[in-house]
Scaffold this motif. Structure first.
Motif, PDB file in Angstrom:
ATOM      1  N   ARG A  24       0.799  -1.174   0.011  1.00  0.00           N
ATOM      2  CA  ARG A  24       0.105  -0.097   0.106  1.00  0.00           C
ATOM      3  C   ARG A  24       0.835   1.288   0.031  1.00  0.00           C
ATOM      4  N   ASN A  25       0.243   2.232  -0.667  1.00  0.00           N
ATOM      5  CA  ASN A  25       1.061   3.624  -0.746  1.00  0.00           C
ATOM      6  C   ASN A  25       0.230   4.744   0.162  1.00  0.00           C
ATOM      7  N   ILE A  26       0.901   5.141   1.207  1.00  0.00           N
ATOM      8  CA  ILE A  26       0.218   5.907   2.234  1.00  0.00           C
ATOM      9  C   ILE A  26       0.805   7.105   2.354  1.00  0.00           C
ATOM     10  N   THR A  27       0.077   8.179   2.093  1.00  0.00           N
ATOM     11  CA  THR A  27       0.555   9.626   1.975  1.00  0.00           C
ATOM     12  C   THR A  27       0.161  10.201   3.500  1.00  0.00           C
ATOM     13  N   VAL A  28       1.404  10.719   4.194  1.00  0.00           N
ATOM     14  CA  VAL A  28       1.220  11.339   5.388  1.00  0.00           C
ATOM     15  C   VAL A  28       1.713  12.878   4.978  1.00  0.00           C
ATOM     16  N   GLU A  29       0.731  13.954   5.496  1.00  0.00           N
ATOM     17  CA  GLU A  29       0.968  15.172   5.146  1.00  0.00           C
ATOM     18  C   GLU A  29       0.991  16.018   6.597  1.00  0.00           C
ATOM     19  N   ASN A  30       1.831  16.762   6.687  1.00  0.00           N
ATOM     20  CA  ASN A  30       1.879  17.864   7.842  1.00  0.00           C
ATOM     21  C   ASN A  30       1.324  19.211   7.238  1.00  0.00           C
ATOM     22  N   LYS A  31       0.155  19.633   7.614  1.00  0.00           N
ATOM     23  CA  LYS A  31      -0.573  20.796   7.278  1.00  0.00           C
ATOM     24  C   LYS A  31      -0.382  22.107   8.161  1.00  0.00           C
ATOM     25  N   SER A  32       0.519  21.654   9.317  1.00  0.00           N
ATOM     26  CA  SER A  32       0.819  22.830  10.062  1.00  0.00           C
ATOM     27  C   SER A  32       2.192  23.694   9.343  1.00  0.00           C
ATOM     28  N   LYS A  33       2.583  24.783  10.116  1.00  0.00           N
ATOM     29  CA  LYS A  33       3.626  25.490   9.930  1.00  0.00           C
ATOM     30  C   LYS A  33       4.888  25.308  10.758  1.00  0.00           C
ATOM     31  N   MET A  34       4.870  24.170  11.039  1.00  0.00           N
ATOM     32  CA  MET A  34       5.945  23.807  12.183  1.00  0.00           C
ATOM     33  C   MET A  34       6.700  22.476  11.747  1.00  0.00           C
ATOM     34  N   GLU A  35       7.717  22.197  11.995  1.00  0.00           N
ATOM     35  CA  GLU A  35       8.320  20.938  11.934  1.00  0.00           C
ATOM     36  C   GLU A  35       7.969  19.905  13.001  1.00  0.00           C
ATOM     37  N   LEU A  36       7.652  18.685  12.740  1.00  0.00           N
ATOM     38  CA  LEU A  36       7.148  17.641  13.552  1.00  0.00           C
ATOM     39  C   LEU A  36       8.281  16.313  13.617  1.00  0.00           C
ATOM     40  N   LYS A  37       8.713  16.547  14.765  1.00  0.00           N
ATOM     41  CA  LYS A  37       9.712  15.271  15.002  1.00  0.00           C
ATOM     42  C   LYS A  37       9.198  14.167  15.657  1.00  0.00           C
ATOM     43  N   ALA A  38       9.556  13.074  15.261  1.00  0.00           N
ATOM     44  CA  ALA A  38       9.123  11.717  15.866  1.00  0.00           C
ATOM     45  C   ALA A  38       7.581  11.563  15.874  1.00  0.00           C
ATOM     46  N   GLN A  39       7.131  11.930  14.597  1.00  0.00           N
ATOM     47  CA  GLN A  39       5.470  11.907  14.552  1.00  0.00           C
ATOM     48  C   GLN A  39       4.902  10.514  14.383  1.00  0.00           C
ATOM     49  N   PRO A  40       3.978  10.108  15.191  1.00  0.00           N
ATOM     50  CA  PRO A  40       3.768   8.455  15.406  1.00  0.00           C
ATOM     51  C   PRO A  40       2.718   8.491  14.356  1.00  0.00           C
ATOM     52  N   VAL A  41       2.739   7.028  13.574  1.00  0.00           N
ATOM     53  CA  VAL A  41       1.973   6.759  12.412  1.00  0.00           C
ATOM     54  C   VAL A  41       1.522   5.179  12.898  1.00  0.00           C
ATOM     55  N   VAL A  42       0.173   5.218  13.091  1.00  0.00           N
ATOM     56  CA  VAL A  42      -0.259   3.620  13.278  1.00  0.00           C
ATOM     57  C   VAL A  42      -1.191   3.158  12.368  1.00  0.00           C
ATOM     58  N   PHE A  43      -1.187   2.003  11.894  1.00  0.00           N
ATOM     59  CA  PHE A  43      -2.132   1.372  10.997  1.00  0.00           C
ATOM     60  C   PHE A  43      -2.748   0.150  11.360  1.00  0.00           C
ATOM     61  N   ASN A  44      -4.132   0.022  11.065  1.00  0.00           N
ATOM     62  CA  ASN A  44      -4.711  -0.681  11.970  1.00  0.00           C
ATOM     63  C   ASN A  44      -4.811  -2.324  11.062  1.00  0.00           C
ATOM     64  N   LEU A  45      -4.414  -3.298  11.699  1.00  0.00           N
ATOM     65  CA  LEU A  45      -3.867  -4.413  11.193  1.00  0.00           C
ATOM     66  C   LEU A  45      -5.189  -5.828  11.181  1.00  0.00           C
ATOM     67  N   LYS A  46      -6.058  -5.270  12.030  1.00  0.00           N
ATOM     68  CA  LYS A  46      -7.056  -6.148  12.503  1.00  0.00           C
ATOM     69  C   LYS A  46      -7.725  -7.022  11.076  1.00  0.00           C
ATOM     70  N   PRO A  47      -7.742  -6.293   9.848  1.00  0.00           N
ATOM     71  CA  PRO A  47      -8.396  -7.007   8.630  1.00  0.00           C
ATOM     72  C   PRO A  47      -7.343  -7.910   8.186  1.00  0.00           C
ATOM     73  N   TYR A  48      -5.956  -7.698   8.749  1.00  0.00           N
ATOM     74  CA  TYR A  48      -4.919  -8.734   8.041  1.00  0.00           C
ATOM     75  C   TYR A  48      -4.705  -9.775   9.009  1.00  0.00           C
ATOM     76  N   LYS A  49      -5.596 -10.776   9.022  1.00  0.00           N
ATOM     77  CA  LYS A  49      -5.300 -12.100   9.924  1.00  0.00           C
ATOM     78  C   LYS A  49      -4.214 -12.833   9.388  1.00  0.00           C
ATOM     79  N   GLY A  50      -3.297 -13.177  10.246  1.00  0.00           N
ATOM     80  CA  GLY A  50      -1.985 -13.765   9.979  1.00  0.00           C
ATOM     81  C   GLY A  50      -0.784 -13.165   9.495  1.00  0.00           C
ATOM     82  N   THR A  51      -1.046 -11.704   9.555  1.00  0.00           N
ATOM     83  CA  THR A  51       0.168 -10.888   9.443  1.00  0.00           C
ATOM     84  C   THR A  51       1.280 -11.349  10.369  1.00  0.00           C
ATOM     85  N   LYS A  52       2.308 -11.545   9.804  1.00  0.00           N
ATOM     86  CA  LYS A  52       3.804 -11.813  10.600  1.00  0.00           C
ATOM     87  C   LYS A  52       4.803 -10.909  10.312  1.00  0.00           C
ATOM     88  N   THR A  53       5.040 -10.381   9.111  1.00  0.00           N
ATOM     89  CA  THR A  53       6.075  -9.403   9.264  1.00  0.00           C
ATOM     90  C   THR A  53       5.489  -8.005   8.378  1.00  0.00           C
TER      91      THR A  53
END
Length: 409
Positions: A24-53
Motif C-alpha cells: 500500500r502507498n500511504i501519504t502522510v501530510e503535515n498541514k501545519s507550519k511547524m516541523e514535527l519530529k518523531a511523529q507517530p503513525v499507526v495502521f490498523n492490522l485487524k483486517p489482516y489476519k495472519g500478518t507476521k512481518t
C-alpha cells in the motif's frame, strides 16, 4: 481505503482493506507550519489476519517499524512507525505486509519492565523476576511485592513508572545523558552507576497527583481508586519504537455527580511513550459513557515552584525539592524538574488554584473516552531545559505540536 484520525494527540491511524499479503502507498501530510519530529503513525492490522512481518519504506529507504498485539490474542493489531515531517511536507510510504517469516529486528529505542521483588537478591538493580502482567483482587495491595512498585518504561530521554496500588501515581526518572538505562539501574542506580552518570528518581510524589495521575472527584477533593474489584497492570508493547503500559480498574466505585443507584465503572488507561519524545500520551476508556462522573488530574506542587498556565488547556511548573522522603535522603540530592500537562479544553471543568500538594484540574468527558498528555524535564539533562523560562517556552511549543494537523490518505 478507510481512514481514521484518533483523538490521541498526533497519532495517525488508517485502516487497510483486507488481504493476506499486499503493498500500500500511504501519504502522510503535515498541514501545519511547524516541523514535527518523531511523529507517530499507526495502521490498523485487524483486517489482516495472519500478518507476521511488515516492511515500511520511504523513497526506497527502509523505515523501522513494529507490530503490536494489543488484545493478547497473538495476532498483531497495529503497525507502528515514526517519521519526521517538515512544515507543509507530504511523505509517501510503501507498506508491505506478509503472512510469512518473522518480525524484523531494529535497534531498541525504548524499553519497559515489570518485576516481582526477589528477596534472595539484595541488590536493587539486579532483580530477576520479570513479568508482563499482574491482576490483584479488591483489598490486595502488591505495591511492596513489585520491584519499583509497578511497571517502568523509558526512551532515551526520559523514564516513567506507575504505582500498583490505590494511588496509581505516575512517577518519573530523570537522566543526565541520552540513553536507555532502566535495564541496568532498574530505577535504583547504585553508587557506581551514579558516579558514571546514570540517572535516578527525581521526584517525590507521595499521595499527590504525581505527574498526570487520574483520580476520582467527589466535588471537593481528589478520590483515590481504593474500591476496585480487580486491578490489572500490563506491559502491552515493548518497542523498539514505542511502549504501551495498560492499567485496568475493573469495577471501580467512583464518586458520581448524580444521585441514584451506584454502578461500578471499569476504566482502562493506556500510557504510551514514543522514541525521541519526552511526553507520554494518556488514553482512557470507560465501559460506558462517563457523563455522570467528574475526575481530577494534574501534578504535584514541587516545593517553591514557579507556575505557568495558559488558562485554556496547558499547565506547568518548575521547582526544586528532595526526590525522596526525609528518612531516605542519604545518597540523594535536591532535584530541579519541570512538569507539564495538556488537557483538551473541552474536557476541563475547572482549573483549581494550586494548594500545598497539587496543581489540579477537574475534568469530565461527554463520551466513554478521555485523552490528555504529560511531560517532564530534569535540570540534570545535558540535552534539555535549565530554567523556568526555557521550560515554559517548551510547553507552549509542545501544545502547538500536540494540536498540529496531520492527515493520512
Amino acid at each position: 481505503m478507510k481512514q481514521k484520525l484518533l483523538l490521541s494527540f498526533g497519532l495517525i491511524t488508517a485502516c487497510l482493506s483486507a488481504t493476506a499479503q499486499t503493498n500500500r502507498n500511504i501519504t502522510v501530510e503535515n498541514k501545519s507550519k511547524m516541523e514535527l519530529k518523531a511523529q507517530p503513525v499507526v495502521f490498523n492490522l485487524k483486517p489482516y489476519k495472519g500478518t507476521k512481518t511488515a516492511l515500511v519504506t520511504l523513497d526506497g529507504k527502509e523505515i523501522p517499524c513494529q507490530l503490536d498485539d494489543l488484545d493478547g490474542d497473538r495476532q498483531p493489531d497495529e503497525l507502528f512507525f515514526l517519521t519526521d515531517l517538515k512544515k507543509k511536507e507530504k511523505q509517501v510510504f510503501t507498506i508491505q505486509l506478509s503472512d510469512q517469516g518473522a518480525p524484523r529486528n531494529y535497534e531498541p529505542q525504548v524499553y519497559a519492565e515489570m518485576l516481582l521483588a526477589n528477596k534472595k537478591v539484595k541488590e536493587e538493580n539486579k532483580q530477576d523476576l520479570y513479568i508482563s502482567s499482574l491482576t490483584a483482587d479488591n483489598g490486595t495491595n502488591p505495591y511492596w511485592q513489585l520491584h519499583h512498585h509497578g511497571p517502568a518504561f523509558e526512551n532515551k530521554l526520559v523514564a516513567y513508572r506507575i504505582y500498583f496500588d490505590h494511588r496509581q501515581t505516575v512517577d518519573i526518572y530523570g537522566k543526565y545523558h541520552q540513553g536507555l538505562e532502566l535495564h541496568d539501574t532498574q530505577f535504583y542506580p547504585d553508587s557506581t552507576q551514579k558516579a558514571n552518570g546514570y540517572g535516578d528518581d527525581v521526584l517525590w510524589v507521595g499521595s499527590t497527583l504525581g505527574l498526570g495521575t487520574l483520580r476520582g472527584w467527589n466535588g471537593q477533593e481528589p478520590v483515590m481508586l481504593e474500591d476496585v474489584e480487580h486491578r490489572t497492570l500490563r506491559i502491552v508493547a515493548r518497542g523498539p519504537l514505542r511502549t504501551i503500559v495498560e492499567v485496568i480498574d475493573e469495577g471501580w466505585n467512583a464518586p458520581r455527580t448524580t444521585e441514584g443507584v451506584q454502578e461500578r465503572l471499569t476504566m482502562t488507561t493506556h500510557y504510551t511513550l514514543y522514541a525521541g519524545r519526552r511526553d507520554c500520551m494518556v488514553d482512557i476508556s470507560f465501559d460506558r459513557p462517563a457523563t455522570d462522573y467528574q475526575f481530577c488530574t494534574g501534578f504535584i506542587n514541587v516545593k517553591g515552584s514557579e507556575e505557568f498556565s495558559d488558562l485554556n488547556s496547558i499547565r506547568g511548573c518548575w521547582g526544586t525539592d528532595w526526590p525522596v522522603s526525609a528518612k531516605d535522603s542519604v545518597g540523594h540530592k535536591r532535584e530541579t524538574v519541570g512538569l507539564g500537562i495538556y488537557i483538551p479544553f473541552n474536557n476541563v471543568v475547572k482549573e483549581l488554584k494550586r494548594d500545598k500538594r497539587n496543581y489540579a484540574f477537574v475534568v469530565a468527558t461527554p463520551t466513554n473516552e478521555l485523552h490528555y498528555a504529560i511531560t517532564f524535564g530534569s535540570d540534570n539533562e545535558d540535552f534539555g531545559y535549565h530554567s523556568a523560562d526555557e521550560w515554559f517556552a517548551y510547553l507552549k511549543e509542545w501544545k502547538r505540536r500536540l494540536t498540529a494537523t496531520v492527515s493520512v490518505k
